[in-house]
Design an enzyme around this catalytic site. Structure first.
Site, mmCIF file in Angstrom:
data_model
loop_
_atom_site.group_PDB
_atom_site.id
_atom_site.type_symbol
_atom_site.label_atom_id
_atom_site.label_comp_id
_atom_site.label_asym_id
_atom_site.label_seq_id
_atom_site.Cartn_x
_atom_site.Cartn_y
_atom_site.Cartn_z
ATOM 1 N N CYS A 55 0.835 -1.194 0.000
ATOM 2 C CA CYS A 55 0.000 0.000 0.000
ATOM 3 C C CYS A 55 0.878 1.255 0.000
ATOM 4 O O CYS A 55 1.843 1.308 0.761
ATOM 5 C CB CYS A 55 -0.897 -0.033 1.234
ATOM 6 S SG CYS A 55 -2.089 1.297 1.309
ATOM 7 N N PRO A 56 0.582 2.212 -0.850
ATOM 8 C CA PRO A 56 -0.582 2.371 -1.740
ATOM 9 C C PRO A 56 -0.341 1.920 -3.179
ATOM 10 O O PRO A 56 -1.181 2.159 -4.038
ATOM 11 C CB PRO A 56 -0.814 3.872 -1.704
ATOM 12 C CG PRO A 56 0.575 4.444 -1.667
ATOM 13 C CD PRO A 56 1.362 3.464 -0.797
#
Length: 81
Positions: A19-20
């Site tokens: 993430c992201p």
């Protein structure tokens, strides 16, 4: 892999990304697709179990199927408007 996943028109390998990055890659891939086309996302980041469904809801795409029981996770989305 289920038949539904194997019928995807596009595929995105997000294995090893955290993430992201997976959602950013999904967004970039979806932008290149025509409305109604499908994308198979393969990922192993546990955050995608939350982020991919949220992305679809927020961006008006349809999450057609998901497999999050074991890694790699699989998500099949259909591009909305």
């Amino acid at each position: 892999m289920s038949n539904q996943f194997s019928e995807a028109q596009h595929q995105l390998d997000a294995l090893g990304l955290r993430c992201p990055e997976p959602v950013m890659m999904v967004r970039k891939s979806v932008r290149k697709m025509a409305q109604g086309e499908t994308l198979l996302i393969i990922a192993d980041d546990p955050a995608t179990t939350r982020d991919i469904p949220s992305f679809c809801e927020f961006m008006d795409h349809k999450l057609l199927a998901s497999q999050t029981e074991t890694t790699p996770y699989q998500y099949l989305i259909q591009k909305g408007l």
